[in-house]
Enzyme design. Structure first.
Site: not given
Ligand code: AMP
Length: 569
Positions: A254, A259, A274, A421, A427
């Site tokens: 991650k 994004r 995003r 979601r 994550k």
């Molecule tokens: P969060 O913002 O904490 O909800 O996490 C989702 C975000 O993680 C996504 O919108 C991506 O921008 C980011 N991300 C980083 N690495 C990845 C990955 N390998 N696959 C999907 N999303 C990722």
């Protein structure tokens, strides 16, 4: 349609806070709008004249507005300013001064929705020399024909602060209410939301619903060159439990970046975030990479973009990348100073075919088949397919060692679900659950912080109305001086917030919720001092979430949930 009709509706909406009542009012108006005006009315109800993903902004701040009001009503700017200080709402100010207008206008035209809408759009489009003057004229033109109530809402729309409590969810439910019978409502609400994920413009969707019904909504597709709402992740309770959730899990780094959604149609390439922002112009280096590495005529792919150290290629913190996202000039210089790396993980469209329904394992294969990667620049996200906790843990630790956020656990059998979601991605991050909150106010600093806002009022979203409820006060973690590139100073944050200041009283300012910050804290307490009823104890600034808009800030329900789980510990 007369603009006064819309204004009456605004009045009713402002007076009620009951969700169902609001839906009834909006639905009635949508039903009464003809097809041509329907998209306009739908946008104006949200206080907008462009869909949220558009780059265009009306771009008129309070001070210019005060001058416009003064010129078109004959009251002095001092008088307008004085009234503004009293009420904190230029809408109310203009309403009262138009009532006593000193300047009689030559023609009192009846305002229509079309006139107001088109004028406001034109304001966003004027550029270059004399732009301020032209903007001035366009607003004065409509203001001089407006009734007091109309003027109130025109001014609020121009300033981006309509204050009628209508969030996207209310628009969605109102479209269903307006054009479909009760028994179909549930199905239709889902369909409307789905259509909106694929084409984020309720104006257009309202028209499709009215003219083509359920079948029309079902036919809404993503379009190359237009953004859509991407698949989102949920939080895994732990690495171990996350792994158990799926029969066939795959882990990916991650990354700590942003994004990036890449659309390609022959030679034409678009980049979106995003939040649906078009960032094509900001990343000519990424466009070059797409041209070199993507071997498909038409496709939409997704990845995470990282800032890297120019010399070593080492990944850098997200804040540096966010400087590039925001930068609109001297781009070439930024390309050299802050080069980027793209780590690809998704494909949703290829040569006329939508890939949403294919399982991730297949999508990843298709992605790999059309990309010729360049190591360290344009590559696939690091992936490990395993169910073994030991191996997974090693992978997770190596992600952290490589300065990334953690890992994503993905279900290899799952399809792609835009906008949601749904638990296809989980994550895993080491930090305690942080909150993403909007800044809704601030207090001017003293001493070393004089001239800047020295503390910031945090707000969480009320998902029903879209309004923000206060839940804490932030000062810790923001720096007086920059010592590291990723530091955020009081000065920087003050500059970002200044255009959104709505009103000021005894050193405390009210700010439109536009900027979202990630905040850590010790715990959540009940508190009668804040409108949310909760207060964060010892909040600490982590970073500015330039990738999130206020509508994506955490809501009161999440705060309540965290509060409840805390109690259980
Ligand atoms: P969060 O913002 O904490 O909800 O996490 C989702 C975000 O993680 C996504 O919108 C991506 O921008 C980011 N991300 C980083 N690495 C990845 C990955 N390998 N696959 C999907 N999303 C990722």
């Amino acid at each position: 349609m007369d603009y006064s009709k819309l204004t009456e509706c605004y009045e009713l909406l402002e007076k009620t806070s009951a969700r169902l009542k609001k839906i009834e009012i909006v639905a009635k108006l949508l039903r009464e709008s003809d097809s041509e005006n329907l998209p306009r009315v739908t946008l104006l109800l949200q206080g907008k004249v462009f869909p949220s993903w558009s780059e265009k902004e009306i771009g008129i701040a309070d001070q210019l507005m005060i001058k416009i009001i003064s010129t078109s009503t004959g009251f002095s700017t001092e008088e307008i300013n004085r009234k503004y200080k009293e009420t904190g709402d230029l809408g109310l100010v203009v309403e009262s001064v138009v009532k006593q207008r000193k300047q009689s206008t030559l023609f009192q035209k009846k305002l229509t929705v079309e006139m107001v809408f088109e004028n406001l759009r034109r304001i966003a489009e004027v550029e270059g020399k004399g732009a301020q003057n032209r903007k001035f004229q366009l607003v004065s033109e409509i203001l001089s024909s407006a009734s007091p109530k109309e003027a109130k809402y025109i001014v609020r729309t121009v300033l981006g602060d309509l204050r009628i409590g209508v969030a996207a969810g209310i628009i969605r439910d109102s479209i269903a209410e307006a054009f479909f019978p009760e028994r179909e409502k549930k199905e239709v609400v889902n369909l409307i939301e789905w259509a909106w994920f694929l084409r984020p413009d309720y104006g257009e969707i309202a028209r499709i619903a009215k003219e083509r019904g359920i079948e029309g909504l079902k036919k809404v597709r993503i379009e190359v060159g237009k953004p859509y709402h991407v698949l989102l992740a949920e939080k895994a309770p732990s690495l171990e439990e996350g792994l158990k959730k799926f029969e066939n899990p795959s882990l990916e780094y991650k990354y700590d970046g942003a994004r990036i959604i890449i659309h390609k149609k022959a030679d034409k390439i678009w980049l979106f975030t995003r939040r649906l922002e078009n960032v094509t112009k900001q990343f000519p280096d990424c466009i070059e990479l797409v041209k070199r590495c993507v071997k498909a005529k038409e496709c939409i792919i997704e990845g995470e973009m990282l800032a890297i150290e120019p010399e070593t290629g080492e990944p850098k913190p997200f804040q540096l990348l966010s400087q590039r996202i925001k930068r609109k000039y001297n781009i070439e210089e930024m390309v050299k100073q802050i080069p980027v790396q793209v780590n690809l993980f998704e494909i949703v469209y290829l040569n006329g075919k939508l890939l949403f329904d294919k399982p991730l394992r297949e999508r990843r294969k298709i992605l790999e088949s059309i990309i010729k990667p360049i190591k360290g620049k344009f590559q696939f996200s690091k992936q490990l397919v395993t169910k073994d906790l030991k191996k997974a843990d090693k992978f997770y630790k190596s992600a952290l060692k490589d300065k990334q956020e953690g890992v994503m656990i993905k279900n290899l059998d799952a399809k792609y679900q835009p906008g949601r979601r749904v638990g296809y991605w989980l994550k895993v991050k080491p930090t305690l659950e942080t909150l993403d909150l909007a800044i809704t106010g601030g207090i001017w600093g003293t001493g070393k912080r004089a001239g800047w806002l020295g503390s910031f009022i945090l707000g969480c979203r009320n998902p029903d109305t879209g309004e923000f409820l206060e839940c804490g006060m932030l000062g810790t973690g923001i720096k007086e001086k920059k010592t590291k590139p990723e530091d955020v100073t009081f000065e920087e944050l003050t500059k970002m917030l200044k255009p959104y200041i709505i009103s000021e009283k005894e050193g405390t300012v009210k700010i439109q919720p536009k900027i979202v910050v990630e905040v850590a804290y010790e715990e959540i307490q009940k508190s009668p001092n804040y409108s949310s009823g909760f207060a964060l104890r010892f909040p600490r600034f982590i970073r500015i979430r330039t990738d999130k808009g206020p509508d994506e800030a955490d809501d009161i329900e999440r705060i309540y949930r965290i509060f409840e789980t805390q109690k259980g510990k």
